[in-house]
Design a protein around this motif. Structure first.
Motif, PDB file in Angstrom:
ATOM      1  N   CYS A   1       1.267  -1.318   0.021  1.00 16.75           N
ATOM      2  CA  CYS A   1      -0.192  -0.129   0.012  1.00 16.75           C
ATOM      3  C   CYS A   1       1.137   1.107   0.091  1.00 16.75           C
ATOM      4  CB  CYS A   1      -1.452   0.059   0.929  1.00 16.75           C
ATOM      5  SG  CYS A   1      -2.338  -0.780   0.843  1.00 16.75           S
ATOM      6  N   ARG A   2       2.251   1.503   0.714  1.00 16.03           N
ATOM      7  CA  ARG A   2       3.103   1.942   0.109  1.00 16.03           C
ATOM      8  C   ARG A   2       3.797   2.690  -0.949  1.00 16.03           C
ATOM      9  NH1 ARG A   2       8.036   1.389   2.273  1.00 16.03           N
ATOM     10  NH2 ARG A   2       8.845   3.156   2.477  1.00 16.03           N
TER      11      ARG A   2
ATOM     12  N   PRO B   1     -11.408 -12.127  13.114  1.00 14.90           N
ATOM     13  CA  PRO B   1     -10.529 -10.873  12.241  1.00 14.90           C
ATOM     14  C   PRO B   1      -9.999  -9.459  13.031  1.00 14.90           C
ATOM     15  CG  PRO B   1     -12.651 -11.210  11.487  1.00 14.90           C
ATOM     16  CD  PRO B   1     -12.622 -12.202  12.393  1.00 14.90           C
ATOM     17  N   ALA B   2      -9.383  -8.564  12.036  1.00  9.43           N
ATOM     18  CA  ALA B   2      -8.920  -7.677  13.135  1.00  9.43           C
ATOM     19  C   ALA B   2      -8.586  -6.879  11.493  1.00  9.43           C
ATOM     20  CB  ALA B   2      -7.660  -7.445  14.064  1.00  9.43           C
ATOM     21  N   LEU B   3      -9.339  -5.226  12.134  1.00 11.04           N
ATOM     22  CA  LEU B   3      -8.657  -4.431  10.959  1.00 11.04           C
ATOM     23  C   LEU B   3      -7.972  -3.242  11.804  1.00 11.04           C
ATOM     24  CD1 LEU B   3     -10.600  -2.585   9.082  1.00 11.04           C
ATOM     25  CD2 LEU B   3     -11.918  -1.456  10.418  1.00 11.04           C
ATOM     26  N   PHE B   4      -7.182  -2.639  10.604  1.00  7.25           N
ATOM     27  CA  PHE B   4      -6.306  -2.066  11.007  1.00  7.25           C
ATOM     28  C   PHE B   4      -6.502  -0.541  10.002  1.00  7.25           C
ATOM     29  CE2 PHE B   4      -4.902  -5.981  11.647  1.00  7.25           C
ATOM     30  CZ  PHE B   4      -3.864  -5.784  13.022  1.00  7.25           C
ATOM     31  N   VAL B   5      -6.434   0.096  10.572  1.00  9.09           N
ATOM     32  CA  VAL B   5      -7.086   1.388   9.792  1.00  9.09           C
ATOM     33  C   VAL B   5      -5.673   2.764  10.050  1.00  9.09           C
ATOM     34  CG1 VAL B   5      -8.252   3.541   9.469  1.00  9.09           C
ATOM     35  CG2 VAL B   5      -9.302   0.847  10.275  1.00  9.09           C
ATOM     36  N   PHE B   6      -5.167   2.481   8.782  1.00  6.68           N
ATOM     37  CA  PHE B   6      -3.805   3.501   8.541  1.00  6.68           C
ATOM     38  C   PHE B   6      -4.608   5.017   8.082  1.00  6.68           C
ATOM     39  CE2 PHE B   6      -2.242  -0.969   8.080  1.00  6.68           C
ATOM     40  CZ  PHE B   6      -0.875  -1.184   8.663  1.00  6.68           C
ATOM     41  N   GLU B   7      -3.544   6.183   8.871  1.00  9.38           N
ATOM     42  CA  GLU B   7      -3.921   7.516   7.972  1.00  9.38           C
ATOM     43  C   GLU B   7      -2.757   7.161   7.262  1.00  9.38           C
ATOM     44  OE1 GLU B   7      -5.033  10.177  10.914  1.00  9.38           O
ATOM     45  OE2 GLU B   7      -5.535   8.491  12.615  1.00  9.38           O
ATOM     46  N   THR B   8      -2.715   8.135   5.997  1.00  7.93           N
ATOM     47  CA  THR B   8      -1.204   8.642   5.434  1.00  7.93           C
ATOM     48  C   THR B   8      -0.629   9.936   5.561  1.00  7.93           C
ATOM     49  OG1 THR B   8      -1.910   8.817   3.313  1.00  7.93           O
ATOM     50  CG2 THR B   8      -1.799   6.656   3.845  1.00  7.93           C
ATOM     51  N   GLU B   9       0.216  10.125   5.227  1.00  5.10           N
ATOM     52  CA  GLU B   9       0.931  11.477   4.317  1.00  5.10           C
ATOM     53  C   GLU B   9       0.007  12.499   2.985  1.00  5.10           C
ATOM     54  OE1 GLU B   9       5.491  10.892   4.513  1.00  5.10           O
ATOM     55  OE2 GLU B   9       5.167  10.852   6.594  1.00  5.10           O
ATOM     56  N   ALA B  10      -0.179  11.650   3.221  1.00  4.70           N
ATOM     57  CA  ALA B  10      -1.151  12.098   1.965  1.00  4.70           C
ATOM     58  C   ALA B  10      -2.538  12.180   2.209  1.00  4.70           C
ATOM     59  CB  ALA B  10      -0.902  11.190   0.181  1.00  4.70           C
TER      60      ALA B  10
ATOM     61  N   THR C   1       5.890   6.327  13.652  1.00  2.00           N
ATOM     62  CA  THR C   1       7.420   6.866  13.484  1.00  2.00           C
ATOM     63  C   THR C   1       8.320   6.166  12.340  1.00  2.00           C
ATOM     64  OG1 THR C   1       8.094   6.765  15.799  1.00  2.00           O
ATOM     65  CG2 THR C   1       6.873   8.234  15.150  1.00  2.00           C
ATOM     66  N   LEU C   2       9.696   6.804  11.521  1.00  2.00           N
ATOM     67  CA  LEU C   2      10.448   5.749  11.504  1.00  2.00           C
ATOM     68  C   LEU C   2      11.827   6.610  11.588  1.00  2.00           C
ATOM     69  CD1 LEU C   2       9.154   5.587   6.986  1.00  2.00           C
ATOM     70  CD2 LEU C   2       9.409   3.974   9.003  1.00  2.00           C
ATOM     71  N   PRO C   3      12.465   5.518  11.829  1.00  4.58           N
ATOM     72  CA  PRO C   3      14.263   6.179  12.171  1.00  4.58           C
ATOM     73  C   PRO C   3      14.898   6.954  10.864  1.00  4.58           C
ATOM     74  CG  PRO C   3      14.425   3.607  11.395  1.00  4.58           C
ATOM     75  CD  PRO C   3      13.367   4.466  11.623  1.00  4.58           C
ATOM     76  N   GLU C   4      15.452   7.482  11.037  1.00  3.98           N
ATOM     77  CA  GLU C   4      16.385   8.142  10.476  1.00  3.98           C
ATOM     78  C   GLU C   4      17.037   7.398   9.350  1.00  3.98           C
ATOM     79  OE1 GLU C   4      18.999  11.924  10.944  1.00  3.98           O
ATOM     80  OE2 GLU C   4      17.476  12.327  12.650  1.00  3.98           O
TER      81      GLU C   4
ATOM     82  N   GLU D   1       3.467   7.220   2.733  1.00  5.31           N
ATOM     83  CA  GLU D   1       4.206   7.365   4.500  1.00  5.31           C
ATOM     84  C   GLU D   1       2.831   7.050   5.174  1.00  5.31           C
ATOM     85  OE1 GLU D   1       6.548   5.287   4.239  1.00  5.31           O
ATOM     86  OE2 GLU D   1       8.234   6.215   3.350  1.00  5.31           O
ATOM     87  N   TYR D   2       3.612   6.108   6.151  1.00  7.36           N
ATOM     88  CA  TYR D   2       2.127   5.817   7.066  1.00  7.36           C
ATOM     89  C   TYR D   2       2.008   7.465   8.160  1.00  7.36           C
ATOM     90  CZ  TYR D   2       0.828   1.240   5.064  1.00  7.36           C
ATOM     91  OH  TYR D   2       1.022   0.614   3.586  1.00  7.36           O
TER      92      TYR D   2
END
Length: 324
Positions: free
Chosen positions: A178-179, A199-208, A318-321, A185-186
């Motif tokens: 999906c990225r 089941p489980a539902l995962f809802v992502f927000e993106t930078e776009a 978050t992501l590392p540098e 990015e998320y």
């Protein structure tokens, strides 16, 4: 035409399938060796190539010019680093490594090598259905993506499967693809489990600004089913259901779903492996390949999502540098 010698590490279901593809379906390469702790399994997967038990010896073998790693997850970092040190291109099945820190060490080692050597095995980027979806999204005629709906359903989870593995072994594919589909990015995730947890539902927000919803159902009972649909400003684009044929009788229409991932993504693995080999020959990795950094992102986000499963609260991601 020059033929590149490929060594496959791991001769389980995944490794044996890669070995078969390299030996029988990929041009410009040949299967030079297969290494597995079980000598009989290595021999069965070697297709006339050399059967070995020592993966480091396979990496050092002069006849092996590139390495495909499909061994147990805990071995990935050590073997990828060995391939980088030997200056050999490596395609590593997901996960790239067991932790974000281990992935960072791989990314840093590749940077020191001065050229891209690592591809992470997120094969969905090469699946024809996903590629057609991306072409439609990038073409712009449908407008921006508002919501990307995804389903990831398995027939049944094995007895040793844990709740966290629904993220680290299954959802991780959606994290990556999906990225790639949305070129973004998320920024956050919210996990909504069913009362039974599956089941489980995962809802992502993106930078776009788009939303990604992913249903992961490890015990769906009817078969293996992966599906995606993008809801855009001017229309939608989605996959057809994967059953290759439809049968009609007694006033009803029927289609069959496979039991596992092999029939559904057989073309994706073949196309991925061919693109990897072509990239080695050209000296340029495939444009759509999942890089070492992409592998790190998937592992890093998966760890944060596993933690979010416990809190059930909206969790910033978050992501590392990136190492330089």
């Amino acid at each position: 035409m020059r033929s590149i010698g490929i060594g496959v590490i791991g001769a389980g279901v995944m490794g044996a399938e890669h070995a078969r593809i390299i030996a029988r379906e990929v041009s410009g390469a040949h299967l030079a060796a297969v290494a597995d702790a079980d000598p009989a399994r290595a021999e069965a997967a070697a297709h006339g190539g050399r059967a070995m038990t020592d993966p480091e010896a396979l990496i050092a073998d002069p006849s092996v010019e590139a390495v495909l790693i499909a061994s147990p997850d805990a071995t990935h970092q050590r073997l990828v680093l060995a391939a980088i040190a030997a200056g050999k291109p490596v395609l590593c099945e997901k996960p790239l490594a067991a932790s974000t820190q281990e992935c960072l060490e791989i990314v840093a080692a590749e940077a020191r090598a001065g050229r891209p050597l690592v591809q992470t095995g997120f094969m969905r980027r090469f699946d024809p259905a996903y590629r057609e979806m991306k072409a439609a999204i990038d073409g712009g005629a449908l407008g921006g993506v508002r919501i990307l709906h995804c389903q990831h359903r398995n027939l049944a989870a094995p007895a040793w499967f844990t709740g966290a593995m629904a993220v680290t072994n299954s959802l991780v594919h959606e994290i990556d693809v999906c990225r790639w589909l949305l070129s973004t990015e998320y920024s956050a995730v919210t996990v909504i489990p069913s009362p039974e947890g599956d089941p489980a539902l995962f809802v992502f927000e993106t930078e776009a600004g788009s939303i990604v919803s992913v249903e992961v159902f490890m015990n769906a009972a009817y078969g293996y089913h992966v599906h995606a649909e993008a809801v855009c400003a001017k229309g939608t684009v989605g996959m057809a259901h994967p059953a290759p044929i439809r049968a009609r009788r007694d006033g009803a229409e029927e289609g069959a779903f496979p039991e596992n991932w092999i029939p559904r993504f057989r073309d994706a693995y073949r196309i991925q492996d061919q693109a990897w080999v072509d990239g080695i020959g050209a000296g340029t990795p495939p444009a759509d390949g999942s890089t070492a950094w992409d592998g790190l992102v998937a592992t890093c986000l998966a760890d944060q999502i596993v933690a979010a499963m416990e809190t059930r609260r909206r969790t910033p991601l978050t992501l590392p540098e990136k190492p330089r």
